[in-house]
Design a protein around this motif. Structure first.
Motif, PDB file in Angstrom:
ATOM      1  N   ARG A  62      -3.484  70.766 -40.244  1.00  0.00           N
ATOM      2  CA  ARG A  62      -4.409  71.838 -39.895  1.00  0.00           C
ATOM      3  C   ARG A  62      -3.719  73.161 -40.158  1.00  0.00           C
ATOM      4  O   ARG A  62      -2.761  73.517 -39.493  1.00  0.00           O
ATOM      5  CB  ARG A  62      -4.830  71.734 -38.437  1.00  0.00           C
ATOM      6  CG  ARG A  62      -5.694  70.522 -38.184  1.00  0.00           C
ATOM      7  CD  ARG A  62      -6.278  70.530 -36.819  1.00  0.00           C
ATOM      8  NE  ARG A  62      -5.245  70.260 -35.828  1.00  0.00           N
ATOM      9  CZ  ARG A  62      -5.459  70.245 -34.531  1.00  0.00           C
ATOM     10  NH1 ARG A  62      -6.661  70.483 -34.045  1.00  0.00           N
ATOM     11  NH2 ARG A  62      -4.482  69.999 -33.699  1.00  0.00           N
ATOM     12  N   LYS A  63      -4.199  73.876 -41.151  1.00  0.00           N
ATOM     13  CA  LYS A  63      -3.582  75.124 -41.560  1.00  0.00           C
ATOM     14  C   LYS A  63      -3.642  76.135 -40.424  1.00  0.00           C
ATOM     15  O   LYS A  63      -4.661  76.286 -39.771  1.00  0.00           O
ATOM     16  CB  LYS A  63      -4.305  75.665 -42.790  1.00  0.00           C
ATOM     17  CG  LYS A  63      -3.492  76.607 -43.601  1.00  0.00           C
ATOM     18  CD  LYS A  63      -4.149  76.867 -44.930  1.00  0.00           C
ATOM     19  CE  LYS A  63      -3.258  77.706 -45.793  1.00  0.00           C
ATOM     20  NZ  LYS A  63      -3.866  77.978 -47.071  1.00  0.00           N
ATOM     21  N   TYR A  64      -2.531  76.807 -40.178  1.00  0.00           N
ATOM     22  CA  TYR A  64      -2.357  77.814 -39.131  1.00  0.00           C
ATOM     23  C   TYR A  64      -2.427  77.225 -37.723  1.00  0.00           C
ATOM     24  O   TYR A  64      -2.552  77.949 -36.760  1.00  0.00           O
ATOM     25  CB  TYR A  64      -3.367  78.961 -39.265  1.00  0.00           C
ATOM     26  CG  TYR A  64      -3.351  79.603 -40.627  1.00  0.00           C
ATOM     27  CD1 TYR A  64      -2.211  80.239 -41.107  1.00  0.00           C
ATOM     28  CD2 TYR A  64      -4.470  79.540 -41.443  1.00  0.00           C
ATOM     29  CE1 TYR A  64      -2.187  80.809 -42.366  1.00  0.00           C
ATOM     30  CE2 TYR A  64      -4.450  80.113 -42.707  1.00  0.00           C
ATOM     31  CZ  TYR A  64      -3.317  80.743 -43.152  1.00  0.00           C
ATOM     32  OH  TYR A  64      -3.291  81.310 -44.385  1.00  0.00           O
ATOM     33  N   TYR A  65      -2.322  75.913 -37.570  1.00  0.00           N
ATOM     34  CA  TYR A  65      -2.350  75.294 -36.244  1.00  0.00           C
ATOM     35  C   TYR A  65      -1.059  75.591 -35.494  1.00  0.00           C
ATOM     36  O   TYR A  65       0.028  75.573 -36.059  1.00  0.00           O
ATOM     37  CB  TYR A  65      -2.512  73.775 -36.375  1.00  0.00           C
ATOM     38  CG  TYR A  65      -2.396  73.050 -35.058  1.00  0.00           C
ATOM     39  CD1 TYR A  65      -3.427  73.104 -34.139  1.00  0.00           C
ATOM     40  CD2 TYR A  65      -1.259  72.335 -34.728  1.00  0.00           C
ATOM     41  CE1 TYR A  65      -3.340  72.450 -32.926  1.00  0.00           C
ATOM     42  CE2 TYR A  65      -1.151  71.674 -33.515  1.00  0.00           C
ATOM     43  CZ  TYR A  65      -2.196  71.737 -32.623  1.00  0.00           C
ATOM     44  OH  TYR A  65      -2.089  71.089 -31.424  1.00  0.00           O
ATOM     45  N   ASP A  66      -1.194  75.881 -34.220  1.00  0.00           N
ATOM     46  CA  ASP A  66      -0.044  76.155 -33.375  1.00  0.00           C
ATOM     47  C   ASP A  66      -0.253  75.429 -32.057  1.00  0.00           C
ATOM     48  O   ASP A  66      -1.174  75.751 -31.314  1.00  0.00           O
ATOM     49  CB  ASP A  66       0.093  77.657 -33.149  1.00  0.00           C
ATOM     50  CG  ASP A  66       1.278  78.021 -32.266  1.00  0.00           C
ATOM     51  OD1 ASP A  66       2.057  77.130 -31.912  1.00  0.00           O
ATOM     52  OD2 ASP A  66       1.407  79.204 -31.939  1.00  0.00           O
ATOM     53  N   ASP A  67       0.576  74.442 -31.773  1.00  0.00           N
ATOM     54  CA  ASP A  67       0.403  73.683 -30.541  1.00  0.00           C
ATOM     55  C   ASP A  67       1.054  74.368 -29.345  1.00  0.00           C
ATOM     56  O   ASP A  67       1.105  73.834 -28.259  1.00  0.00           O
ATOM     57  CB  ASP A  67       0.929  72.259 -30.697  1.00  0.00           C
ATOM     58  CG  ASP A  67       2.429  72.194 -30.900  1.00  0.00           C
ATOM     59  OD1 ASP A  67       3.055  73.250 -31.104  1.00  0.00           O
ATOM     60  OD2 ASP A  67       2.983  71.088 -30.867  1.00  0.00           O
ATOM     61  N   ARG A  68       1.529  75.572 -29.530  1.00  0.00           N
ATOM     62  CA  ARG A  68       2.190  76.299 -28.443  1.00  0.00           C
ATOM     63  C   ARG A  68       1.299  77.368 -27.828  1.00  0.00           C
ATOM     64  O   ARG A  68       1.731  78.180 -27.047  1.00  0.00           O
ATOM     65  CB  ARG A  68       3.473  76.930 -28.947  1.00  0.00           C
ATOM     66  CG  ARG A  68       4.431  75.908 -29.489  1.00  0.00           C
ATOM     67  CD  ARG A  68       5.739  76.552 -29.847  1.00  0.00           C
ATOM     68  NE  ARG A  68       6.587  75.712 -30.637  1.00  0.00           N
ATOM     69  CZ  ARG A  68       7.212  74.625 -30.236  1.00  0.00           C
ATOM     70  NH1 ARG A  68       7.055  74.207 -29.016  1.00  0.00           N
ATOM     71  NH2 ARG A  68       7.982  73.938 -31.034  1.00  0.00           N
ATOM     72  N   ARG A 114      -2.410  79.990 -28.250  1.00  0.00           N
ATOM     73  CA  ARG A 114      -3.326  80.689 -29.134  1.00  0.00           C
ATOM     74  C   ARG A 114      -2.565  81.544 -30.120  1.00  0.00           C
ATOM     75  O   ARG A 114      -1.587  82.202 -29.771  1.00  0.00           O
ATOM     76  CB  ARG A 114      -4.246  81.552 -28.287  1.00  0.00           C
ATOM     77  CG  ARG A 114      -5.314  82.239 -29.049  1.00  0.00           C
ATOM     78  CD  ARG A 114      -6.231  82.931 -28.121  1.00  0.00           C
ATOM     79  NE  ARG A 114      -5.446  83.803 -27.245  1.00  0.00           N
ATOM     80  CZ  ARG A 114      -5.942  84.822 -26.602  1.00  0.00           C
ATOM     81  NH1 ARG A 114      -7.215  85.084 -26.692  1.00  0.00           N
ATOM     82  NH2 ARG A 114      -5.181  85.574 -25.837  1.00  0.00           N
ATOM     83  N   THR A 115      -3.001  81.549 -31.377  1.00  0.00           N
ATOM     84  CA  THR A 115      -2.410  82.392 -32.405  1.00  0.00           C
ATOM     85  C   THR A 115      -3.450  83.398 -32.842  1.00  0.00           C
ATOM     86  O   THR A 115      -4.578  83.033 -33.147  1.00  0.00           O
ATOM     87  CB  THR A 115      -1.969  81.557 -33.623  1.00  0.00           C
ATOM     88  OG1 THR A 115      -1.042  80.587 -33.180  1.00  0.00           O
ATOM     89  CG2 THR A 115      -1.341  82.429 -34.681  1.00  0.00           C
TER      90      THR A 115
END
Length: 59
Positions: A36-42, A44-45
């Motif tokens: 998933r492009k630009y996904y960040d599990d840490r 909200r981006t």
């Protein structure tokens, strides 16, 4: 896609370490291999906006 397909356009013929080879392979894969492009599990981006207020940051 084969490793040959990934490495063929690159002029390097040898690599000093297996890590260097791995980095070259991963770095030259096209974006269809990205999850998933630009996904960040840490959390909200936000792109192109001001940083969130520190009171909303959770650690």
């Amino acid at each position: 896609m084969t490793i040959r397909d990934v490495l063929e356009p690159i002029e390097e013929e040898s690599y000093l370490t297996s890590d260097a080879l791995y980095t070259t392979i991963i770095g030259n894969l096209d974006e269809t291999f990205i999850g998933r492009k630009y996904y960040d599990d840490r959390g909200r981006t936000t792109f192109g906006t001001a940083a969130d207020d520190e009171s909303t940051v959770s650690f």
